[in-house]
Design an enzyme around this catalytic site. Structure first.
Site, PDB file in Angstrom:
ATOM      1  CG  HIS A   1      67.310   7.854  41.827  1.00 19.51           C
ATOM      2  ND1 HIS A   1      66.315   7.215  41.121  1.00 19.51           N
ATOM      3  CD2 HIS A   1      66.721   8.927  42.429  1.00 19.51           C
ATOM      4  CE1 HIS A   1      65.177   7.859  41.301  1.00 19.51           C
ATOM      5  NE2 HIS A   1      65.393   8.903  42.080  1.00 19.51           N
TER       6      HIS A   1
ATOM      7  CG  HIS B   1      67.959   0.882  43.526  1.00 21.60           C
ATOM      8  ND1 HIS B   1      67.900   0.149  42.361  1.00 21.60           N
ATOM      9  CD2 HIS B   1      67.436   2.106  43.229  1.00 21.60           C
ATOM     10  CE1 HIS B   1      67.360   0.896  41.404  1.00 21.60           C
ATOM     11  NE2 HIS B   1      67.079   2.078  41.912  1.00 21.60           N
TER      12      HIS B   1
END
Length: 336
Positions: A105, A152
């Site tokens: 991302h 993350h």
């Protein structure tokens, strides 16, 4: 949740394991996370091509596809797990089976934001400072959203941004050379099909199924189809690029321009959705018949020899139609 009584098991649906205390940040980062997902790619990239500048789109597609391949493959080579839950709260579940390092991302947001900036800063008249600010804010929002959603670590995000920055810095001097080659070389269609397909088929293998291979095949398929469409348009003199001396003035935003952009977008999306449905159906039928498995067998669809070909054919068809067929339809409908 499972509760046992004397006769049977009773299954109850668990409520979300978190309480939202700040809805502004919740919706801000959920929206920002969506900017790094498929829904953004299949809307923003075609919209840029259909309504802004194919010159910019070619660079966006090329950088995005390579950066995403590097990120996805790195995940399955490094094999660093995502943050544990608890202590973090994960707001997404689809990609939980994927590894975490680096954050794709963050890579995609950085690549798209700054590729758009670099591709337009000398081509259009606008404030580069404002463009730099917008690119930084967008990539930062998407990157921070990966921390907020629990998907993350900080290191995943930082590494994703750094890998993208280094890649762009090293390749930028060659963007025009590569663009000229892909538009003019007679080898472009062969290269655009063979190399991305082999990259998908030889994607790093795992000991369990992960959506990364399928997602990577989709990305490479889109890039393959777009590249062939770019090449074909150039061969027939249909680049659809603005003409005149550089730098160009940004188009004025009027009701007529907005209406035309919306009409183009709706027509284009209808074509792409129809393409996806038709090609996916027929490619799956053909492959399942060839390998003698059921069309609705979800496990069979995950097999390498089925998943990669059907997704590659489906999404390369989408990329080709988006860049070559849809503009011809616009000419027919007098939308250009």
């Amino acid at each position: 949740m499972k509760i046992k009584n004397s006769r049977s098991f009773i299954f109850l649906q668990e409520k979300p394991g978190y309480v939202v205390k700040n809805y502004f940040f919740y919706y801000l980062f959920r929206f920002a996370a969506a900017l790094g997902q498929e829904i953004f790619y299949i809307t923003f990239l075609p919209f840029t091509y259909w309504n802004f500048d194919p010159f910019v789109s070619r660079r966006l597609v090329g950088v995005w596809a390579i950066v995403m391949y590097l990120g996805q493959a790195s995940k399955d080579i490094i094999k660093w797990p995502r943050p544990l839950s608890p202590p973090v709260v994960k707001l997404e579940t689809r990609v939980d089976a994927e590894y975490g390092m680096p954050s794709t991302h963050a890579m995609a947001a950085t690549a798209i934001s700054f590729t758009f900036l670099v591709a337009t800063m000398y081509r259009y008249k606008y404030s580069v400072a404002l463009g730099l600010m917008a690119s930084t804010v967008l990539s930062a929002l998407v990157s921070l959203s990966r921390l907020y959603t629990g998907m993350h670590t900080v290191l995943d995000v930082i590494c994703g941004i750094l890998v993208t920055a280094v890649f762009m810095a090293l390749t930028y001097p060659f963007w025009n050379i590569i663009d000229n080659f892909q538009l003019t070389s007679p080898l472009t269609p062969i290269i655009a099909i063979v190399i991305p397909f082999l990259m998908s088929y030889t994607y790093p293998a795992l000991d369990h199924y992960s959506p990364t291979r399928g997602d990577t095949t989709i990305i490479l398929g889109v890039a393959s189809g777009c590249t062939i469409g770019f090449w074909m348009n150039y061969q027939y003199g249909r680049t659809y690029e603005p003409t005149g001396p550089l730098p160009f003035e940004l188009p004025s935003i009027t009701l007529e321009v907005v209406s035309l952009a919306i009409a183009r977008f709706l027509v284009g999306i209808i074509v792409l959705v129809a393409t996806r449905q038709v090609v996916k159906t027929f490619s799956l039928k053909a492959l399942c018949a060839w390998f003698n498995v059921g069309e609705h067998d979800e496990e069979a669809r995950k097999r390498l020899e089925i998943e990669v070909p059907y997704k590659f054919v489906t999404y390369s068809s989408i990329g080709f139609n988006a860049t070559a067929v849809v503009p011809l339809l616009y000419q027919f409908l007098e939308l250009l």
